[in-house]
Design a protein around this motif. Sequence first.
Motif, PDB file in Angstrom:
ATOM      1  N   PHE A   1      49.447  46.855  28.693  1.00 18.27           N
ATOM      2  CA  PHE A   1      48.647  47.476  28.525  1.00 18.27           C
ATOM      3  C   PHE A   1      47.403  46.993  29.864  1.00 18.27           C
ATOM      4  O   PHE A   1      46.620  46.961  30.169  1.00 18.27           O
ATOM      5  CB  PHE A   1      48.197  49.172  27.726  1.00 18.27           C
ATOM      6  N   MET A   2      46.891  46.020  28.396  1.00 18.48           N
ATOM      7  CA  MET A   2      45.747  45.042  29.004  1.00 18.48           C
ATOM      8  C   MET A   2      45.546  44.295  30.146  1.00 18.48           C
ATOM      9  O   MET A   2      45.163  44.210  31.167  1.00 18.48           O
ATOM     10  CB  MET A   2      45.469  43.810  28.150  1.00 18.48           C
ATOM     11  N   LEU A   3      47.742  44.128  30.636  1.00 20.54           N
ATOM     12  CA  LEU A   3      47.438  43.121  31.994  1.00 20.54           C
ATOM     13  C   LEU A   3      47.390  43.624  32.489  1.00 20.54           C
ATOM     14  O   LEU A   3      46.948  43.570  34.082  1.00 20.54           O
ATOM     15  CB  LEU A   3      48.535  42.709  31.916  1.00 20.54           C
TER      16      LEU A   3
ATOM     17  N   LEU B   1      43.597  44.616  33.461  1.00 20.44           N
ATOM     18  CA  LEU B   1      42.903  43.287  34.025  1.00 20.44           C
ATOM     19  C   LEU B   1      44.158  42.726  36.082  1.00 20.44           C
ATOM     20  O   LEU B   1      43.679  42.133  36.378  1.00 20.44           O
ATOM     21  CB  LEU B   1      42.984  41.979  33.155  1.00 20.44           C
ATOM     22  N   LEU B   2      44.721  43.785  36.682  1.00 22.76           N
ATOM     23  CA  LEU B   2      45.776  43.593  37.806  1.00 22.76           C
ATOM     24  C   LEU B   2      44.127  43.275  38.708  1.00 22.76           C
ATOM     25  O   LEU B   2      44.908  41.973  39.620  1.00 22.76           O
ATOM     26  CB  LEU B   2      46.512  44.486  37.937  1.00 22.76           C
ATOM     27  N   PRO B   3      43.743  43.952  39.148  1.00 23.12           N
ATOM     28  CA  PRO B   3      42.079  43.246  40.044  1.00 23.12           C
ATOM     29  C   PRO B   3      41.730  41.840  39.911  1.00 23.12           C
ATOM     30  O   PRO B   3      42.122  41.421  41.138  1.00 23.12           O
ATOM     31  CB  PRO B   3      41.607  44.477  40.506  1.00 23.12           C
ATOM     32  N   GLN B   4      41.094  42.219  38.905  1.00 25.16           N
ATOM     33  CA  GLN B   4      40.917  40.546  38.686  1.00 25.16           C
ATOM     34  C   GLN B   4      41.901  39.716  38.953  1.00 25.16           C
ATOM     35  O   GLN B   4      41.633  38.493  38.886  1.00 25.16           O
ATOM     36  CB  GLN B   4      39.575  40.364  37.240  1.00 25.16           C
ATOM     37  N   LEU B   5      42.903  39.593  38.042  1.00 25.64           N
ATOM     38  CA  LEU B   5      43.542  38.951  38.488  1.00 25.64           C
ATOM     39  C   LEU B   5      44.178  37.895  39.608  1.00 25.64           C
ATOM     40  O   LEU B   5      44.621  36.883  40.194  1.00 25.64           O
ATOM     41  CB  LEU B   5      45.035  38.956  36.989  1.00 25.64           C
ATOM     42  N   ALA B   6      44.604  39.727  40.092  1.00 30.47           N
ATOM     43  CA  ALA B   6      44.975  39.308  41.798  1.00 30.47           C
ATOM     44  C   ALA B   6      43.600  38.438  42.677  1.00 30.47           C
ATOM     45  O   ALA B   6      44.012  37.162  43.668  1.00 30.47           O
ATOM     46  CB  ALA B   6      45.308  40.304  42.698  1.00 30.47           C
TER      47      ALA B   6
END
Length: 70
Positions: A33-35, A38-43
């Motif tokens: 769930f943490m991943l 953080l998806l927008p920041q990861l992208a």
Amino acid sequence: MALATETASPRTRLPLAVYVLALGTFCVGTSEFMLAGLLPQLADGLDVSISRAGLLITAFAIGMTLGARS
């Protein structure tokens, strides 16, 4: 009244392994769930679209599934 307290089952503790497995399950579930959170920041960090970075969650889930079968 004394008879009712004598027939009550004693409280037993669970083995330590049960608590360790519960903690491990919680950590694995939380990491998935943490991943997603953080998806927008990861992208942005990878300079790809959010949908492309979302494939990382799929890859992570497949890896967890295959790892659990081993």
